[in-house]
Design an enzyme around this catalytic site. Sequence first.
Site, short mmCIF file in Angstrom:
data_model
loop_
_atom_site.label_atom_id
_atom_site.label_comp_id
_atom_site.label_asym_id
_atom_site.label_seq_id
_atom_site.Cartn_x
_atom_site.Cartn_y
_atom_site.Cartn_z
N VAL A 116 0.67 -1.21 0.02
CA VAL A 116 0.08 -0.05 -0.22
C VAL A 116 1.03 1.32 0.02
CG1 VAL A 116 -1.78 1.33 1.26
CG2 VAL A 116 -1.94 -1.04 1.27
N LYS B 184 -8.66 -3.20 -10.53
CA LYS B 184 -8.18 -4.19 -11.83
C LYS B 184 -8.00 -5.58 -11.03
CE LYS B 184 -4.89 -3.64 -15.30
NZ LYS B 184 -3.54 -3.48 -15.82
N HIS C 171 -23.01 -3.12 0.24
CA HIS C 171 -23.31 -1.78 -0.41
C HIS C 171 -23.84 -0.99 0.55
CE1 HIS C 171 -24.91 0.41 -3.79
NE2 HIS C 171 -26.01 0.75 -3.21
#
Length: 166
Positions: free
Chosen positions: A4, A56, A103
């Site tokens: 990261v 990706k 969500h």
Amino acid sequence: IPTVVFSPPPIGTIGLTEPQAKTEFGEANVRVLEARFASMLYAFNSDSNKVKTALKLVLKLPEERVVGLHCIGPYSDEMMQGFAVAVRMGATRADFEASVAIHPVIAEEFVTFAGWGQEKVGDKTQPQLPPYLREPKPTFLRPFVAGVVVGAIALTLTRVVFSRAR
């Protein structure tokens, strides 16, 4: 090794890059899924003020095993740890899609990439079942082992019954 970069916006990566995967497995054996979007976090911002996210997935065919996962955008740093475990365990795209998407969060895009819940079989598109719901391929060994086990149980019971009869 999950990596990261704590920058604005953060960048996260785990596994192989697209070029590394194509070198290792061959171009025909690699599929790449990409998404670019402004998350709902910025829904009320004007378009020019929406922070974009790019994701990706690098997949090894034919099983679509996730061999690379890369993202840049809000919370990319936080997403890496959980996805690092999944990639290390050999998760496939079907495993990702068998997960219930939370969500509204940015990470849900990794488990709902285009074609979510669908797979192409021949020239038809049909619902994709998660691996744990698919029927196992029949093998001759399974009935054979079951027969041996049943035979061993029957033999043991017979011996117990006759030994008590004496």
